[in-house]
Enzyme design. Structure first.
Site, PDB file in Angstrom:
ATOM      1  N   HIS A 169       0.864  -1.180   0.000  1.00 30.52           N
ATOM      2  CA  HIS A 169       0.000   0.000   0.000  1.00 30.52           C
ATOM      3  C   HIS A 169       0.895   1.221   0.000  1.00 30.52           C
ATOM      4  CE1 HIS A 169      -3.715   2.310   0.810  1.00 30.52           C
ATOM      5  NE2 HIS A 169      -2.863   3.151   1.388  1.00 30.52           N
ATOM      6  N   CYS A 170       0.754   2.068  -1.010  1.00 30.28           N
ATOM      7  CA  CYS A 170       1.647   3.216  -1.188  1.00 30.28           C
ATOM      8  C   CYS A 170       0.934   4.507  -0.786  1.00 30.28           C
ATOM      9  CB  CYS A 170       2.113   3.309  -2.643  1.00 30.28           C
ATOM     10  SG  CYS A 170       3.287   4.660  -2.912  1.00 30.28           S
ATOM     11  N   PRO A 171       1.328   5.135   0.323  1.00 31.79           N
ATOM     12  CA  PRO A 171       0.682   6.396   0.716  1.00 31.79           C
ATOM     13  C   PRO A 171       1.002   7.538  -0.234  1.00 31.79           C
ATOM     14  CG  PRO A 171       2.557   5.927   2.147  1.00 31.79           C
ATOM     15  CD  PRO A 171       2.369   4.717   1.279  1.00 31.79           C
ATOM     16  N   TYR A 230      -1.696   7.082  -2.563  1.00 35.74           N
ATOM     17  CA  TYR A 230      -2.956   6.910  -1.844  1.00 35.74           C
ATOM     18  C   TYR A 230      -3.781   5.747  -2.421  1.00 35.74           C
ATOM     19  CZ  TYR A 230      -6.956   8.373   0.998  1.00 35.74           C
ATOM     20  OH  TYR A 230      -7.977   8.416   1.926  1.00 35.74           O
TER      21      TYR A 230
END
Length: 716
Positions: free
Chosen positions: A470-472, A475
């Site tokens: 999951h890549c912030p 998003y």
């Protein structure tokens, strides 16, 4: 006034304790009186109980042949061999006894419970399923008034609860004192069970004999997640018991006010339980849709942060500009923090919002704007080389923006959910039959069979096929659908930064010709560059710093693609369902067709992995340093030092792995079919891939479920 205690039936009446310290767990929970273990005596009654406990079917058959006892044997406490086989998870013995006439609903023991209740008390869901198939009634109550659903709730085993709820048991069925399973889960502090019951339709307004709701019971132990979940599902924050106690009163008496106030705050209420109104203008718009407002605000607000911070450093002396930029950053951060104070409960931290995505988007916007208004007009006609560089940067910047937007907006590969309870039950029955009903193969949140290489993302609240991470910064999750887009985004971002800096080399030469060489710290040559285009200089330094984490990410991704691995697999190892099995209490595999394993019974195979805390570790995870370090070390599977590395069943060799990833016929500019990818040159669907290639008929011929071929695998 006194608060509620445990809804235990060990003593009646249930309510009216004096304090929190008097709370007692139900007797059935780990305290069920099962009678004495068979001793050394060689009487038939002792033998039959011992055989049932150990699962010795051959000896039991011989005993039945004597005619002295049969499967209906009952001791002085009413306990049958089926009870002992059930509590020890002796699945084959239970089946043998049932086929030989054992009474499936016979009550026994000090608790006067049935065999299914004994099995449920120890969370043996394979045995529970077997007993249900042979007519066990899960609604029968024991001496304390608990049915199988209540007993299963005491230990918080969500898989067992899912199995029972799919049998049609009413979720709000009451025990003898009017407690629902939701009340028990709230009291025991099992947020996952509370969430399951609420999603299943359990009533948050149901009350027991004393008028206590599930919210009252959650405040006894004060588990913040349970309280939060109940409030989110509309629990009455002002509900009164028969003695006039509100949840606030209960929290005050039992010293759980901190958890109560925290849950209220995260759900948008003040400490009195009333809706909290933000003090800033436009609060009415905010309250209409808090999630949408917070998402948009925290995405665009960093644009202002980037512009003002760079401007402060660029146009003021460094000894004044740096503190000013810091002050601007603190002020903008403070404003964002005020918004987070009123954000939904799952958006209370920056990495759970578009904040980091906004920082990148703001930087990209500033760079493109600076190029259009400052750099390009001064360099495009300087020479043929600068013209080509401008065109190259324009292409790289446009492609970076496109693939960035694609990573953010495209479905990462969410695994489709089931179409109703009947379809869910069919999946559960299939997993039970295959001895694969566990956390590795079934997601209790999405209620789906978990495909291989997928993972449930707590941020997205969905299972993602071939989950990478999951890549912030975008998003969104990176999965099978947008993994290649993410790689292109990193590649073109790197090329864009390099081409922009190359272009600035020519730009600064022209900008510094008539610039002053007067400054405080730097040399004369550097002073002319800084004074000629201060904003561009600071901006270029800022974007060049991004090359550090981008380079590490590209290196990590290149290695992982060549090895046919994901970031998650690189960090935590590859899940192998071939070794997943259920065991009896004596360590024997339940599956009669499963080969005897030399290792002991495996532990849980859940997807949750705790990370070490600390700001440095958090930023290391955000910037992708963790997988980079793992890749450099060559560990890549999170296996212990003394454990043999597993084979990677998905690797087809470096060349084929890269070809599968880069030469995938799916469109580069556009969305691909959900879950579709290449494996060994063949098209597969990762949203419906449940069998590892290592377990298929790898004889060089195509199989009936995906066409995998037998090739050499790489070690992980």
């Amino acid at each position: 006034m006194s608060g509620p205690t445990s809804p235990s039936a060990a003593s009646a009446p249930i309510i009216q304790p004096a304090s929190k310290s008097s709370v007692a767990a139900p007797k059935l929970n780990n305290e069920m009186e099962m009678g004495s273990l068979p001793g050394d005596a060689q009487e038939a009654s002792d033998d039959i109980m011992q055989m049932a406990r150990l699962g010795d079917i051959a000896a039991m058959e011989k005993l039945f042949e004597t005619g002295n006892v049969d499967a209906t044997y009952t001791d002085d406490e009413g306990i049958t061999p089926l009870h002992w086989a059930a509590i020890n998870n002796q699945h084959a013995m239970c089946k043998f006894l049932l086929e030989n006439g054992a009474e499936v609903n016979k009550k026994g023991g000090e608790s006067v419970a049935t065999a299914i209740q004994w099995a449920a008390q120890r969370c043996h869901y394979y045995t529970v399923d077997l007993l249900l198939q042979h007519g066990a009634d899960p609604l029968i109550t024991d001496a304390q008034g608990y049915n199988t659903l209540h007993i299963s709730t005491f230990n918080g085993n969500v898989l067992l609860l899912v199995l029972l709820l799919h049998q049609g048991i009413p979720v709000d069925v009451l025990d003898s004192y009017g407690h629902t399973a939701l009340m028990w889960a709230a009291y025991k502090g099992f947020p996952q069970c509370v969430d399951l019951f609420l999603r299943w339709g359990a009533s948050v307004h149901e009350t027991d004999e004393q008028g206590f709701t599930a919210l009252h019971w959650a405040l006894v132990k004060g588990n913040p997640a349970c309280i939060l979940k109940l409030i989110e599902y509309g629990a009455d924050r002002f509900a009164k018991t028969h003695t006039g106690k509100t949840p606030a009163t209960t929290a005050a008496e039992l010293t759980t006010e901190n958890a109560w106030h925290r849950a209220l705050k995260e759900c948008g209420f003040n400490e009195d339980g009333h809706p909290a109104t933000p003090p800033w203008p436009g609060a009415s718009y905010f309250l209409k849709d808090r999630r949408q407002f917070v998402t948009r605000f925290l995405f665009f607000w960093p644009f202002l942060l980037i512009a003002l911070a760079i401007g402060a450093i660029a146009y003021f002396p460094i000894y004044f500009g740096a503190p000013l930029a810091f002050g601007v950053g603190c002020g903008i951060h403070w404003c964002a923090q005020q918004v987070l104070e009123y954000a939904p409960s799952n958006m209370r931290e920056y990495h759970k919002t578009p904040w980091l995505a906004g920082i990148f988007a703001g930087t990209l916007f500033m760079v493109i704007a600076n190029w259009l208004m400052t750099v390009m007009p001064n360099t495009i006609y300087a020479s043929t080389g600068t013209f080509l560089l401008n065109m190259a940067f324009a292409a790289f910047a446009g492609l970076t923006a496109y693939f960035y937007a694609a990573c953010m907006r495209f479905d990462p590969g969410f695994v489709p959910k089931m179409n109703g309870i009947a379809e869910q039950k069919a999946v559960i029955d299939e997993l039970l039959k295959a001895w694969k009903y566990d956390e590795s193969n079934f997601c209790v949140t999405c209620m789906i069979r978990t495909p291989l290489r997928s993972k449930h993302c707590r941020r997205c609240q969905r299972c993602v096929a071939r989950h990478d991470h999951h890549c912030p910064w975008v998003y969104n999750c990176i999965g099978v659908n947008n993994h290649r887009h993410f790689f292109f985004y990193l590649v073109f971002l790197t090329l864009g930064i390099v081409s922009y800096n190359w272009l600035l080399y020519y730009f600064f030469q022209m900008a510094s010709e008539d610039a002053s060489d007067d400054c405080n710290v730097l040399s004369d040559n550097l002073c002319t560059v800084v004074n000629g285009a201060p904003y561009t200089v600071v901006l270029s330094i800022w974007i060049t710093l991004q090359l550090t984490w981008v380079t590490m990410l590209i290196f990590t991704q290149l290695v992982q693609v060549s090895r046919a691995m994901t970031t998650y697999e690189n960090m935590f190892g590859i899940r192998d369902t071939a070794l997943t099995t259920a065991f009896t209490s004596t360590g024997t595999p339940l599956d009669p067709n499963h080969p005897t394993l030399s290792a002991s019974a495996p532990g849980g195979h859940g997807h949750a992995h705790k990370h070490k805390g600390g700001m440095l570790n958090q930023w290391a995870r955000l910037l992708g340093v963790d997988p980079f370090i793992e890749t450099i070390r060559g560990r890549g599977a999170a296996t212990g030092k003394n454990k043999r590395r597993k084979k990677n069943p998905y690797s087809r060799g470096c060349v084929t792995n890269c070809k599968d990833f880069w030469c995938d016929p799916a469109p580069v500019f556009g969305e691909r079919d959900n879950g579709a990818a290449m494996l060994g040159g063949e098209k597969v669907d990762y949203t419906a891939m449940y069998e590892s290639p290592a377990l298929m008929r790898i004889t060089g011929m195509r199989t009936s479920r995906g066409g995998y071929e037998a090739v050499e695998t790489n070690e992980v």
